[in-house]
Motif scaffolding. Sequence first.
Motif, PDB file in Angstrom:
ATOM      1  N   UNK A 106     -14.133  -1.643  -7.995  1.00 25.57           N
ATOM      2  CA  UNK A 106     -14.445  -2.833  -7.199  1.00 25.57           C
ATOM      3  C   UNK A 106     -14.430  -2.508  -5.700  1.00 25.57           C
ATOM      4  N   UNK A 107     -13.377  -1.810  -5.255  1.00 21.58           N
ATOM      5  CA  UNK A 107     -13.245  -1.486  -3.828  1.00 21.58           C
ATOM      6  C   UNK A 107     -14.379  -0.568  -3.374  1.00 21.58           C
ATOM      7  N   UNK A 108     -14.750   0.363  -4.248  1.00 25.11           N
ATOM      8  CA  UNK A 108     -15.801   1.318  -3.894  1.00 25.11           C
ATOM      9  C   UNK A 108     -17.152   0.636  -3.690  1.00 25.11           C
ATOM     10  N   UNK A 109     -17.358  -0.497  -4.377  1.00 26.06           N
ATOM     11  CA  UNK A 109     -18.664  -1.154  -4.318  1.00 26.06           C
ATOM     12  C   UNK A 109     -18.653  -2.455  -3.532  1.00 26.06           C
ATOM     13  N   UNK A 110     -17.489  -2.863  -2.996  1.00 20.31           N
ATOM     14  CA  UNK A 110     -17.384  -4.191  -2.392  1.00 20.31           C
ATOM     15  C   UNK A 110     -18.238  -4.324  -1.132  1.00 20.31           C
ATOM     16  N   UNK A 117     -17.526 -12.061  -5.129  1.00 23.03           N
ATOM     17  CA  UNK A 117     -16.674 -13.234  -5.338  1.00 23.03           C
ATOM     18  C   UNK A 117     -16.487 -13.538  -6.836  1.00 23.03           C
ATOM     19  N   UNK A 118     -17.573 -13.667  -7.635  1.00 22.81           N
ATOM     20  CA  UNK A 118     -17.345 -13.875  -9.077  1.00 22.81           C
ATOM     21  C   UNK A 118     -16.638 -12.702  -9.741  1.00 22.81           C
ATOM     22  N   UNK A 121     -12.956 -13.170  -9.055  1.00 27.86           N
ATOM     23  CA  UNK A 121     -12.401 -14.267  -9.873  1.00 27.86           C
ATOM     24  C   UNK A 121     -12.245 -13.845 -11.330  1.00 27.86           C
ATOM     25  N   UNK A 122     -13.241 -13.116 -11.843  1.00 21.91           N
ATOM     26  CA  UNK A 122     -13.151 -12.636 -13.224  1.00 21.91           C
ATOM     27  C   UNK A 122     -12.032 -11.612 -13.382  1.00 21.91           C
ATOM     28  N   UNK A 123     -11.863 -10.782 -12.352  1.00 20.70           N
ATOM     29  CA  UNK A 123     -10.768  -9.800 -12.394  1.00 20.70           C
ATOM     30  C   UNK A 123      -9.416 -10.507 -12.454  1.00 20.70           C
ATOM     31  N   UNK A 124      -9.275 -11.584 -11.681  1.00 17.88           N
ATOM     32  CA  UNK A 124      -8.039 -12.361 -11.708  1.00 17.88           C
ATOM     33  C   UNK A 124      -7.828 -13.000 -13.077  1.00 17.88           C
TER      34      UNK A 124
END
Length: 694
Positions: A106-110, A117-118, A121-124
Amino acid sequence: MRKKTAKKCVTFIIWSAYLLADWAASFAVGLIFDTEEKYASAQDKGDDAKGAEADTGLLLVLWVPFLLLMVGGQDRITSFAVQDNELWHRHLIWLILQLCTTGFVFIQSVHQNRLWIPTLLLLLAGTIKYAERIVALYLASSDSFGTSVLKDPNPGPNYEKLMREYEHYKDSGVPVQFVIFEDRESRVIKYDRFKLSDSELVQYAHRFANIYKGLIVNLMFSSREHKESREFFSKRTAEDALRILETELNIFYDLLHTKSFDLKLTYILFFGVLGLDVVTHLLWMFSDWSTVSSPSKYAKYFPLAKIQSIIYHVLLHKRRPRWKISNGAPQKNQWRVACTAKIFKKLKPKSNESEKKTTEATQKIKWQEASTPIMFKRWSETLSQFNFLSYCYKESSSESIYRIMMTNMLKSMHIKDFIEQKKNDFFLKRSVVSPPLPEKLWEFIFDELLEKSISAHDDEEAKRISSARGDWILENGVFFDDDDSKLSLLMPYVKDVAYDESLLLWHIATELCTTNLPDNTGYEELMFRQFSQWLSNYMMYLLYQQPNLMSEVSGIAKQRFRDTLAEVQRFFRQGSGLKDLVNDPKKGYQIICGVDTHLKPALVKGNLSKSALFDATRLAKELNLLGERKWKVMSKVWVELLSYAASRSRGNGHVQQLSKGGELLTFVWLLMAQFGLRESWVETRIRTRLVVSK
């Protein structure tokens, strides 16, 4: 589905999916991680030709939290077996590693991800979902569960203060003493004999499940709980008791294998991921757990609660045990045909006049058998059956020149024992059939245990009854108006032998006693005869197919089984025994009964062999001397043998069986506990008071 059926194919599919879930998710995350790196590298180099592929790579990043969400598992199966709950540490480590991998992707592609954002939220949501699973596993582990069912610490009265006051009054010459009085908490609620509604049955089941969940970890219970339970169940019908026990065992299952948290916490977690858990939420809304919140109480205030209450009561009505009428004889014949079809394949046994008389007589009884639709079942509602003599004949008839050659070849390769063991296990399982549970049989077991509960006037008597394995009914049962001394001849077969030997003796004797059925057989005798055969075959199934449930009482059952099997095979292979059994099994049994057994087999053969064949033949002859009363005696002895196994089995074995369709023995185990028929489980509570006399 797995708690509603005992079919191995269903269990195998669920087991395979359960094992593959974590592996598949890890494999997929690894592929996504590798693919995303390639696409990110291509975009960083400014390769416009791969721009669309890079967008696809970013879309794959969105899939990672979905995989985490799916690995969190369905709320209805957090663990496959009880042992999986002990592995919560492993799942915690897996979650940490998975979060690290997902977070890195996620961090590499943020910085270039338009869907961050979705994705976040899905990760959470996925983290919450998997954390729920880990917490559920931890709460169901043996240490945590055992701690959770303990009562709040109770230091008792202040001993130092009381002793100080006692010495003060004593030194002052004031008469003082400690007196014992009844604990207020031990006062028992009185129940009336009234019909309970569907909702009330679930409410009481939840109440007693909270009390008796300590059985799973073999905790002690108070005398108040024991008396209240016995008072309640003694006023219920057999069917109501069965429905309450079904619900209790389902609650036990949910505690160990699902995310059955505290109700408030459950709803908080559900609403947190409402969009992803709508179906699960609906399932829980109409589950037994929701009954505790009593939606009917709010029906007049909230329209939604009224609708929920209506749907709930309809579903409860659907989940009642259903019974259909079935003739006893066809059910019995279907079982025999199923066994012989596996044994003889195309060879069909010929019927004779004796078999026709038996069929016509048995058809007088109309049996009610369990037939609840599988969607509304709470357990498999089956009564597994295994007939030892039928299995023996199958083994005897399978000898051939080809098999002898194969045996010699395997023996020379030193793998004969291994192959033989696997082959025996395979044919044992193939010889088991699982017809529906008959309603009359459950009522008979319930009435017998209720009678014993009423006879248990104190704790010592309850211990004596629970430790009996046929001797209590032979000593206290009234079967003959003139003389009960005939029953004393049967005592050595229950008291002087090991429990597993007693089961085998009574099983073979029960089958041998079916050889002659008088033409004027009455309804009661036919009914007790059927009870005896059902329980006999069921106990043999438990002894040789359910070692987890019978480990406490199994003894050297396997060695005794092998020795008896060898002796029966030798008997059938010699003379005309095998031929007669092919044409008519009853004649084969008559040949066995015709052997002169006036001397004990141990005196003739010694004690090197553990075979029980001719000891069982002696028992069958003793039983035949009882005349028409023999089936009543045998059926009651079988109930004691069943209850003895239930009282000696451990809770861990029963809760393991809940995920495999359930067993009748588990219901007997729980019913005996609630009738107070267990050893060393009641804690008598007393209080003291310092009384100063004037």
